[in-house]
Design an enzyme around this catalytic site. Structure first.
Site, mmCIF file in Angstrom:
data_model
loop_
_atom_site.group_PDB
_atom_site.id
_atom_site.type_symbol
_atom_site.label_atom_id
_atom_site.label_comp_id
_atom_site.label_asym_id
_atom_site.label_seq_id
_atom_site.Cartn_x
_atom_site.Cartn_y
_atom_site.Cartn_z
ATOM 1 N N VAL A 1 0.844 -1.195 0.000
ATOM 2 C CA VAL A 1 0.000 0.000 0.000
ATOM 3 C C VAL A 1 0.876 1.240 0.000
ATOM 4 O O VAL A 1 0.630 2.210 0.724
ATOM 5 C CB VAL A 1 -0.983 0.002 1.195
ATOM 6 C CG1 VAL A 1 -2.124 -0.953 0.953
ATOM 7 C CG2 VAL A 1 -0.273 -0.355 2.501
ATOM 8 N N VAL B 1 1.507 3.075 -5.472
ATOM 9 C CA VAL B 1 0.420 2.541 -6.298
ATOM 10 C C VAL B 1 -0.687 1.972 -5.408
ATOM 11 O O VAL B 1 -1.872 2.215 -5.629
ATOM 12 C CB VAL B 1 0.942 1.456 -7.268
ATOM 13 C CG1 VAL B 1 -0.209 0.825 -8.043
ATOM 14 C CG2 VAL B 1 1.959 2.063 -8.230
ATOM 15 N N ALA C 1 -1.499 -4.843 3.932
ATOM 16 C CA ALA C 1 -0.140 -5.091 4.437
ATOM 17 C C ALA C 1 0.853 -4.220 3.693
ATOM 18 O O ALA C 1 0.738 -4.004 2.491
ATOM 19 C CB ALA C 1 0.235 -6.563 4.280
ATOM 20 N N LYS D 1 8.496 -7.863 -19.692
ATOM 21 C CA LYS D 1 7.207 -7.609 -20.326
ATOM 22 C C LYS D 1 7.066 -8.329 -21.663
ATOM 23 O O LYS D 1 6.022 -8.928 -21.947
ATOM 24 C CB LYS D 1 7.002 -6.095 -20.498
ATOM 25 C CG LYS D 1 6.840 -5.356 -19.174
ATOM 26 C CD LYS D 1 6.767 -3.850 -19.370
ATOM 27 C CE LYS D 1 6.615 -3.128 -18.029
ATOM 28 N NZ LYS D 1 6.605 -1.658 -18.174
#
Length: 814
Positions: free
Chosen positions: A473, A476, A505, A682
């Protein structure tokens, strides 16, 4: 004639009994009334405890007896005017002395029979009814007390006696028809055999007493007064948003009560059903609530399901063997063995192959049942025609009940589909030909989740609830929490979806609240939470076993990514912003995909590539619709695109990278972006999604960074870039002099992938790519000359958070 029964909670103490008196005074104005009462709340258990202690030679039974006596004396003193107390208190003392005499005998003999138990517990109802009779006569003259033992006659099956209805019905009718009184009170639960010995009708038998009397007299109505406002769609101790059932048929009520609905004692239904007597379930503490009426006829609630119920502490006994196939008599012998030991069978199911038959019984009878069946089939077991009985414990039965199920196809599919998607394993299934009940045997551990899942599916018309756990948290993750808080009302109104954040968390602390964490001050709450331990966080999620559970990983932590398998195996969906899992070994990537399919859990990682851009979902849509991917060209680093769009040689390259980091476009360590490793991850994820078996070492990385810049700390990294500014300026000038732009491009072509800095001319799709935008070009069977282009912002905390948010919503919409 009307019959009113008041249960133990309604007559628990003087205050509650006063409410009962008020209800009775209103009712007697309209009709001749019979009152049936239970013992004071908890008194039956207390009397049983006294007898048990006495049988064990424990003299503390005397203390318990004094407690019982004190409760009755105190209740009488609080209820009855002083001028009328003397005779009542004397009667209470006399009856309590009788109980003491019996317990003294038990203590001396160290023996406690079922017959003696019935005698002792019968005093509970006698005492309560006598006290209430005295209070009624103080306010309403002419209340007549009648001993139920004199009119309800049973066999001698002490503990759960069977009523002799011909004798009982005659005695009930003769007594009440000959009496001139208009108000009667009787003790519930108790009866006697033909020899005059005290018997009882089973725990909850006061309901049964009232029903027997109502049926014998063809009463206009039976009212069962308790502490809830009717029968409910599920157990309110397990489901928070249960609904009152306004009307239910006798058959539905019988099914629900059999399968654990405690509002009414199961045998109560039969007598009133045979006479068509409406039976109301009413709340003593909210007497003006409508309640539930049990009767046949048009239903107020047209839902196909009337309620959900459950029985805990079930054992499943399975008799299996090839020697059973086609041989008559095995079922008969099985049930005879159980019946001989007086073991009740709650559920039966048999395979069509006749190879096995299993029964569900109360877990307390497990050992006795196993021994009985093994003895009955000892010969067949010895010659290996059948196997020794197989026992499964710690099980429960969950049942859907509704008369209308037979006219609504797909109920079973919905039931088992929803249970499966939430990781509830069904051990056995039973459904009668009436299609009024579908029962499933599941683990006791899953009961609460199963009932909530089914209640949400069949009764919740307002919204579906997703229980969300968020790891990470920070930048983002914090934006994600803010977006969820802002959109809660919209989601409930427009999508009928409620996202309940039940776990948070960060790297230091963790926080849980099954009812939902207050998102307006989550930071303060989290700061006061216990110390963070990742495995403990995961273990807590698994232990909570909540329905529609989703785990969102908004970290870049390898340990968090390594926990996905544990969650998916328990049918907990995973939404991953973290790219580590999908870019780790191909073996782990495929394992997670398989677990997702096997355990009906979503594994969504759209934000791994392009933040909130619909890149992975579009790729999957192409493949699912039958297209084939040949080439993918992409600019996949919002960070690098921002850097090269803003670097022109006037400001140092290092300062532009620093700006990107400060604006939240980079990974926590910017070297991951600038090294090309993040882009490699990616393109590998896209290649894998396209069906390619690919590892990181299979990708060519044409890095533009001097090796010296990639050593040491992040601070060292910035210093080294300042020192190599000439290198970066040269890269820029070479492209600018040719009228081109620098872009860090990822490419996949027929199984081969690479990443590297390229000069892009003005005609290329990548040339007009500004800010932090990403772009992907898909060349396929269908998109041959003109590729499918997906383009947009591909970095930033808000944008990435919105992508994670969209994925969470997607899990709740499936």
């Amino acid at each position: 004639m009307q019959v009113l029964k008041f249960g133990g909670s309604s007559v628990k103490n003087a205050e509650n009994i006063s409410k009962v008196i008020g209800i009775i005074k209103e009712k007697i104005v309209t009709d001749k009334t019979i009152i049936v009462v239970s013992a004071l709340g908890g008194m039956t258990d207390l009397l049983l405890q006294c007898s048990k202690l006495a049988s064990e030679g424990d003299e503390t039974y005397k203390e318990k007896l004094l407690e019982a006596e004190h409760r009755h004396l105190q209740t009488a003193k609080e209820l009855i005017p002083i001028t009328r107390q003397s005779s009542v208190l004397s009667l209470v003392k006399t009856l309590c002395n009788e109980i003491e005499d019996i317990c003294n005998g038990i203590f001396l003999l160290r023996e406690l029979s079922e017959r003696t138990k019935d005698r002792i517990v019968s005093y509970g109802e006698i005492l309560s009814s006598r006290i209430i009779e005295a209070r009624l006569n103080a306010e309403v003259e002419g209340c007549e007390w009648k001993d139920s033992k004199e009119i309800i006659i049973t066999n001698s099956n002490f503990g759960e006696a069977v009523v002799d209805f011909p004798i009982t019905n005659k005695r009930v009718a003769d007594y009440f028809n000959e009496s001139a009184s208009s108000l009667f009170i009787l003790p519930g639960f108790i009866s006697s055999d033909t020899n005059g010995a005290v018997t009882t009708l089973g725990r909850g038998g006061s309901d049964y007493t009232a029903a027997i009397i109502a049926a014998a007299l063809d009463a206009n109505v039976l009212e069962i007064w308790t502490d809830v406002s009717g029968m409910m769609t599920a157990d309110p101790r397990l489901v928070t948003n249960v609904k009152i059932i306004p009307q239910i048929s006798y058959q539905e009520a019988m099914e629900l009560s059999h399968f654990g609905a405690k509002v009414i004692y199961p045998p109560t239904i039969q007598p009133v059903s045979s006479k068509g007597i409406p039976t109301w379930i009413k709340n003593t503490f909210a007497p003006h609530d409508r309640g539930t009426v049990i009767q046949n006829g048009p239903q107020i609630n047209e839902s196909s399901i009337r309620g959900i119920s459950s029985i805990n502490n079930i054992s499943l006994l399975s008799l299996e063997g090839s020697g059973m196939v086609g041989i008559p008599g095995f079922s008969k012998r099985l049930f005879e063995a159980l019946a001989t030991k007086r073991i009740n069978v709650i559920l039966i199911t048999q395979s069509s192959s006749e190879h096995s038959i299993c029964v569900g019984i109360d877990a307390v009878n497990t050992d006795k049942a196993k021994n009985a069946i093994d003895d009955a089939f000892a010969y067949e077991i010895e010659i290996k025609k059948v196997d020794p009985i197989f026992v499964e414990k710690e099980l429960a039965i969950v049942a859907l009940v509704g008369d209308n199920m037979k006219s609504h196809p797909g109920i079973s599919g919905k039931m088992f589909g929803n249970l499966g998607r939430n990781g509830v394993n069904v051990r056995a299934i039973a459904q009668g030909s009436s299609e009024r009940n579908i029962s499933a045997v599941i683990s006791t551990h899953d009961v609460k989740k199963a009932i909530n899942v089914l209640h949400e599916e069949f009764f919740e018309t307002v919204y579906k609830e997703v229980n969300l756990f968020i790891a990470g948290v920070g930048n983002v993750g914090g934006k994600l929490v803010a977006q969820i808080q802002k959109q809660q009302k919209y989601l409930q109104q427009k999508l009928h979806l409620k996202i309940n954040v039940v776990g948070l968390a960060n790297s230091r602390r963790m926080l849980f609240n099954d009812g939902g964490i207050n998102l307006s001050n989550w930071k303060d709450l989290l700061a006061g939470g216990p110390e963070m331990n990742m495995q403990e966080f995961i273990d807590t999620i698994l232990a909570k076993n909540l329905r529609n559970a989703v785990f969102a990983d908004v970290t870049a932590n390898e340990m968090v990514a390594s926990c996905y398998a544990q969650l998916l195996e328990k049918s907990i969906s995973v939404v991953a912003c973290n790219k580590i899992a999908c870019s780790s070994s191909f073996e782990y990537y495929t394992q997670l995909k398989k677990l997702s399919t096997e355990f009906n859990a979503q594994f969504i990682f759209e934000t791994n590539v392009g933040a909130s851009l619909p890149i992975i979902v579009s790729l999957n849509d192409l493949l699912r619709s039958g297209d084939n991917i040949h080439t993918m060209e992409a600019v996949l680093s919002g960070t690098l695109n921002f850097v090269f769009n803003n670097y022109d040689g006037h400001k140092s390259f290092a300062s532009v990278v620093k700006q990107a980091q400060e604006e939240g476009y980079t990974e926590p360590d910017p070297r991951l972006d600038l090294s090309g490793k993040d882009v490699m991850r990616k393109i590998m994820i896209l290649s894998r999604e396209a069906g390619e078996k690919m590892e990181m070492e299979d990708i060519t990385n044409n890095s533009f960074m001097p090796p010296a810049c990639m050593e040491g700390s992040v601070e060292d990294f910035y210093k080294a870039m300042e020192e190599h500014e000439a290198h970066f300026k040269q890269l820029y000038n070479e492209a600018a002099d040719a009228g081109k732009k620098l872009k860090f491009v990822a490419k996949y072509h027929k199984g081969v992938a690479s990443v590297g800095l390229q000069h892009i001319d003005p005609q290329h799709d990548f040339y007009h790519l500004y800010g932090k935008d990403n772009i992907v070009l898909f060349y396929t069977d269908r998109y041959v000359e003109q590729p499918l282009v997906i383009k947009g912002a591909g970095a930033g905390a808000d944008i990435t958070a919105s992508g994670v948010f969209a994925d969470i919503i997607r899990t709740g919409r499936i």
